[in-house]
Design a protein around this motif. Structure first.
Motif, PDB file in Angstrom:
ATOM      1  N   GLY A   7       0.819  -1.197   0.000  1.00  0.00           N
ATOM      2  CA  GLY A   7       0.000   0.000   0.000  1.00  0.00           C
ATOM      3  C   GLY A   7       0.856   1.251   0.000  1.00  0.00           C
ATOM      4  N   ARG A   8       0.661   2.090   0.998  1.00  0.00           N
ATOM      5  CA  ARG A   8       1.383   3.355   1.098  1.00  0.00           C
ATOM      6  C   ARG A   8       2.723   3.223   1.826  1.00  0.00           C
ATOM      7  N   TYR A   9       3.134   1.987   2.167  1.00  0.00           N
ATOM      8  CA  TYR A   9       4.242   1.831   3.109  1.00  0.00           C
ATOM      9  C   TYR A   9       5.215   0.734   2.671  1.00  0.00           C
ATOM     10  N   LEU A  10       6.315   0.630   3.419  1.00  0.00           N
ATOM     11  CA  LEU A  10       7.285  -0.436   3.265  1.00  0.00           C
ATOM     12  C   LEU A  10       7.246  -1.313   4.506  1.00  0.00           C
ATOM     13  N   VAL A  11       7.335  -2.619   4.289  1.00  0.00           N
ATOM     14  CA  VAL A  11       7.311  -3.577   5.396  1.00  0.00           C
ATOM     15  C   VAL A  11       8.588  -4.393   5.352  1.00  0.00           C
ATOM     16  N   GLY A  12       9.201  -4.589   6.507  1.00  0.00           N
ATOM     17  CA  GLY A  12      10.395  -5.420   6.586  1.00  0.00           C
ATOM     18  C   GLY A  12      10.448  -6.155   7.906  1.00  0.00           C
ATOM     19  N   GLU A  13      11.130  -7.293   7.907  1.00  0.00           N
ATOM     20  CA  GLU A  13      11.349  -8.049   9.141  1.00  0.00           C
ATOM     21  C   GLU A  13      12.846  -8.067   9.428  1.00  0.00           C
ATOM     22  N   VAL A  14      13.255  -7.325  10.433  1.00  0.00           N
ATOM     23  CA  VAL A  14      14.651  -7.284  10.850  1.00  0.00           C
ATOM     24  C   VAL A  14      14.926  -8.521  11.707  1.00  0.00           C
ATOM     25  N   THR A  15      16.008  -9.232  11.384  1.00  0.00           N
ATOM     26  CA  THR A  15      16.375 -10.420  12.159  1.00  0.00           C
ATOM     27  C   THR A  15      17.591 -10.103  13.021  1.00  0.00           C
ATOM     28  N   GLY A  27      22.921 -18.093  19.890  1.00  0.00           N
ATOM     29  CA  GLY A  27      22.401 -18.792  18.733  1.00  0.00           C
ATOM     30  C   GLY A  27      20.947 -18.517  18.422  1.00  0.00           C
ATOM     31  N   GLN A  28      20.226 -17.881  19.329  1.00  0.00           N
ATOM     32  CA  GLN A  28      18.800 -17.633  19.111  1.00  0.00           C
ATOM     33  C   GLN A  28      18.594 -16.361  18.303  1.00  0.00           C
ATOM     34  N   SER A  29      17.524 -16.359  17.478  1.00  0.00           N
ATOM     35  CA  SER A  29      17.175 -15.203  16.658  1.00  0.00           C
ATOM     36  C   SER A  29      15.807 -14.669  17.038  1.00  0.00           C
ATOM     37  N   LEU A  30      15.602 -13.418  16.706  1.00  0.00           N
ATOM     38  CA  LEU A  30      14.320 -12.759  16.930  1.00  0.00           C
ATOM     39  C   LEU A  30      13.948 -11.996  15.675  1.00  0.00           C
ATOM     40  N   VAL A  31      12.694 -12.120  15.238  1.00  0.00           N
ATOM     41  CA  VAL A  31      12.184 -11.376  14.102  1.00  0.00           C
ATOM     42  C   VAL A  31      11.485 -10.116  14.611  1.00  0.00           C
ATOM     43  N   VAL A  32      11.886  -8.967  14.077  1.00  0.00           N
ATOM     44  CA  VAL A  32      11.338  -7.678  14.486  1.00  0.00           C
ATOM     45  C   VAL A  32      10.617  -7.063  13.284  1.00  0.00           C
ATOM     46  N   PRO A  33       9.295  -7.181  13.205  1.00  0.00           N
ATOM     47  CA  PRO A  33       8.578  -6.578  12.078  1.00  0.00           C
ATOM     48  C   PRO A  33       8.443  -5.071  12.250  1.00  0.00           C
ATOM     49  N   VAL A  34       8.658  -4.327  11.163  1.00  0.00           N
ATOM     50  CA  VAL A  34       8.609  -2.866  11.200  1.00  0.00           C
ATOM     51  C   VAL A  34       7.915  -2.378   9.928  1.00  0.00           C
ATOM     52  N   VAL A  35       7.136  -1.292  10.066  1.00  0.00           N
ATOM     53  CA  VAL A  35       6.531  -0.618   8.921  1.00  0.00           C
ATOM     54  C   VAL A  35       7.138   0.774   8.815  1.00  0.00           C
ATOM     55  N   TRP A  36       7.648   1.100   7.609  1.00  0.00           N
ATOM     56  CA  TRP A  36       8.261   2.412   7.356  1.00  0.00           C
ATOM     57  C   TRP A  36       7.482   3.145   6.261  1.00  0.00           C
ATOM     58  N   PHE A  59      14.226   7.982   7.629  1.00  0.00           N
ATOM     59  CA  PHE A  59      12.829   7.570   7.727  1.00  0.00           C
ATOM     60  C   PHE A  59      12.635   6.742   8.994  1.00  0.00           C
ATOM     61  N   PHE A  60      11.767   7.200   9.867  1.00  0.00           N
ATOM     62  CA  PHE A  60      11.477   6.480  11.104  1.00  0.00           C
ATOM     63  C   PHE A  60      10.316   5.510  10.884  1.00  0.00           C
ATOM     64  N   PRO A  61      10.184   4.505  11.751  1.00  0.00           N
ATOM     65  CA  PRO A  61       9.000   3.649  11.637  1.00  0.00           C
ATOM     66  C   PRO A  61       7.718   4.476  11.659  1.00  0.00           C
ATOM     67  N   VAL A  62       6.756   4.063  10.869  1.00  0.00           N
ATOM     68  CA  VAL A  62       5.461   4.727  10.838  1.00  0.00           C
ATOM     69  C   VAL A  62       4.883   4.756  12.251  1.00  0.00           C
ATOM     70  N   ASP A  63       4.186   5.847  12.602  1.00  0.00           N
ATOM     71  CA  ASP A  63       3.607   5.939  13.937  1.00  0.00           C
ATOM     72  C   ASP A  63       2.195   6.497  13.875  1.00  0.00           C
ATOM     73  N   TYR A  64       1.590   6.685  15.050  1.00  0.00           N
ATOM     74  CA  TYR A  64       0.227   7.204  15.116  1.00  0.00           C
ATOM     75  C   TYR A  64      -0.016   7.784  16.504  1.00  0.00           C
ATOM     76  N   SER A  65      -1.043   8.605  16.608  1.00  0.00           N
ATOM     77  CA  SER A  65      -1.431   9.207  17.881  1.00  0.00           C
ATOM     78  C   SER A  65      -2.931   9.054  18.050  1.00  0.00           C
ATOM     79  N   ILE A  66      -3.345   8.517  19.187  1.00  0.00           N
ATOM     80  CA  ILE A  66      -4.761   8.328  19.493  1.00  0.00           C
ATOM     81  C   ILE A  66      -5.170   9.312  20.585  1.00  0.00           C
TER      82      ILE A  66
END
Length: 552
Positions: A424-432, A506-515, A480-487
């Motif tokens: 859509g209007r954004y970029l999506v990535g999974e940082v490992t 040895g362990q990994s973590l997936v960090v999903p981010v929208v930019w 470019f910072f991660p997309v944000d919002y204010s409620i």
């Protein structure tokens, strides 16, 4: 990495439609956390949760849908195993909707593997925490609802998951507003952006009352949450894109309805002057390039000052500075398609509270506020093709190999982002992030902030200390910072996981981010001390850079 259901999420979600689809085969697309099988291969072909069921006939004579048509699968890596996560469905129930979140732990490994605090939540005394629903086409976000008379209450309407006290299956439920779409995207910590989670009506649910996705199970969960009879407060907002020029001269915010450009007056004017200085041309040229990407509308140019001198003096100075910027932009860009006005606000609208030199510098600014004539399109933040990358503050790697970085605490991790996907209007990535050292229990997400207790916009928000908002993309002279919002006027919340995650060797973590989306075919992932708050020390933070990340 896209995670999708096997069934078509765009058809009407009726029981008859779901029954006609390929039943019992949920496609499991695992997160890039290791070389194991996908969870779909591990769990067989039934795709069902809870007791096995063959599907009962509905009133039209067709079979009820198999469970595999109701959720999307992913995997979560733990120190001892891979855990299967099943997200969905999101069930419309009158004035609200309920999302089912399930984890399956292999071979009774719950006591040694999955920690809900590490993998799915931040607060040790609360349940599911900020599983936002995203519409990346419309540019909106929705958090779980709040219950009761106070719309600003902090507790979400969720029923937590607790593998240490529950018997299998392990399930949580989270409540949102009713949905008029066929599928939603859900940002799931440790898994990724889980796309196209089915939205269904109750008629599509299993009829077996013992199934965790049955009407009876949802009724029971709502009773435990305390939902019946409570006032429901919806939590929706527009997504906002935010970028900061790498020379600190300006920043830009884009929402689906407007574009706000803030230019630092100190790079435009000398002290107490209303004539543009030598550094103004380059900054305003960048503003002109941004305006060139918008096809008409209204532009309001607003001057602001600090609180030094009198109100009258500052008001007049702010008006003259706004007019000077208007005249310069009129020379640099074709503004004929815009209605342009100028205003001065003097010192009446400070951006940052306080009288420190830093606060006053932030308040001396000129805003260019743009409302496009056509808000159905998407405004892309423009970059400068000639801009040079700022100097890296840590190790540099390339996409696919990652950067290996150590902090002052002696922790060593490898961080990688292999691709960025346009959604859509954004970029999506999974940082490992992978623990490649010998240190145990490495804290991860807090170490990817590099901004202490504030948000990227400078708001003081200690409750976000476990949110990796320092994961920025560099391109064209913009950070470019991660997309944000204010409620409801609250401080901005980034679209990143909120969890207190730690890693064993040895362990990994997936960090999903929208930019924000950008006009480029590649980008650079960067965490740096761009606010200069660390005093030359990295402390527990990981400062690094990954280059040549392809954008698809």
């Amino acid at each position: 990495m896209t995670r999708r259901p096997t069934s078509d999420p765009h058809a009407a979600p009726s029981a008859a439609r779901l029954a006609a689809l390929l039943a019992g085969a949920a496609l499991a697309l695992g997160a890039c956390t290791g070389g194991g099988q996908s969870s779909g291969e591990q769990s067989g072909q039934s795709g069902q949760s809870g007791p096995s069921q063959s599907g009962a006939a509905d009133e039209g004579g067709t079979e009820a849908p198999a469970a595999g048509d109701l959720f999307v699968e992913g995997t979560i890596e733990t120190p001892t195993s891979e855990v299967t996560a099943r997200i969905g469905p999101l069930v419309n129930r009158g004035d609200h909707a309920v999302l089912v979140l399930e984890v399956e732990l292999p071979d009774g490994a719950q006591a040694a593997g999955f920690e809900r605090r590490d993998h799915w939540m931040a607060h040790p005394f609360r349940g599911i925490y900020r599983f936002p629903l995203l519409d990346l086409e419309a540019g909106t976000v929705e958090e779980p609802v709040r219950l009761g008379a106070d719309p600003k209450a902090s507790d979400e309407a969720t029923l937590e998951i607790s593998p240490f006290s529950q018997e299998p299956p392990y399930v949580a439920y989270s409540v949102y507003g009713p949905q008029d779409r066929d599928a939603v995207d859900v940002l799931v910590p440790s898994v990724g952006l889980v796309e196209d989670v089915p939205v269904v009506e109750e008629s599509a649910l299993p009829t077996d009352a013992t199934d965790i996705r049955s009407v009876a199970a949802l009724d029971s969960a709502e009773e435990e949450i305390g939902l019946p009879g409570q006032e429901i407060n919806l939590r929706t907002a527009e997504l906002q894109s935010f970028a900061l020029a790498t020379d600190d001269g300006q920043d830009i915010e884009v929402t689906p309805e407007r574009v706000d450009i803030n230019v630092n007056s100190d790079v435009l004017f000398d002290v107490d002057q209303d004539t543009l200085g030598s550094g103004a041309q380059a900054e305003l040229q960048q503003v002109a390039a941004q305006l060139g990407g918008i096809e008409g509308g209204t532009i309001t140019i607003v001057g602001h000052t600090d609180d030094v001198s009198t109100d009258e003096y500052n008001q007049a100075l702010s008006e003259r500075r706004a007019e000077a910027v208007r005249d310069a932009l009129d020379d640099l860009a074709d503004l004929s398609a815009f209605e342009v006005t100028t205003q001065g606000r003097g010192e009446s609208e400070p951006r940052v509270a306080g009288t420190t030199s830093e606060a006053r510098a932030a308040n001396r600014r000129v805003e260019i506020l743009v409302v496009p004539a056509d808000t159905s399109g998407h405004v892309v933040i423009q970059g400068d093709d000639e801009a040079q990358l700022p100097e890296a503050e840590g190790p540099v790697g390339v996409a696919g190999e990652g950067a290996t970085v150590s902090n002052d605490d002696g922790d060593t991790v490898r961080i990688d982002l292999t691709e960025l996907r346009t959604r859509g209007r954004y970029l999506v990535g999974e940082v490992t992030v992978t623990n490649v050292g010998d240190t145990t229990d490495i804290g991860v997400l807090n170490a990817l902030r590099a901004m202490t207790l504030s948000t990227p916009r400078g708001e003081f928000e200690p409750n976000q200390m476990s949110m990796p908002a320092g994961l920025t993309l560099l391109e064209g002279g913009q950070r470019f910072f991660p997309v944000d919002y204010s409620i409801a006027g609250a401080d901005h919340t980034p679209v990143v996981p909120d969890q207190t995650a730690t890693l064993e060797p040895g362990q990994s973590l997936v960090v999903p981010v929208v930019w924000p989306r950008m006009e480029a075919d590649s980008a650079v992932l960067d965490v740096s001390d761009y606010k200069d708050v660390l005093g030359g020390m990295t402390a527990h933070y990981f400062l690094f850079r990954v280059t040549d990340i392809p954008i698809h």
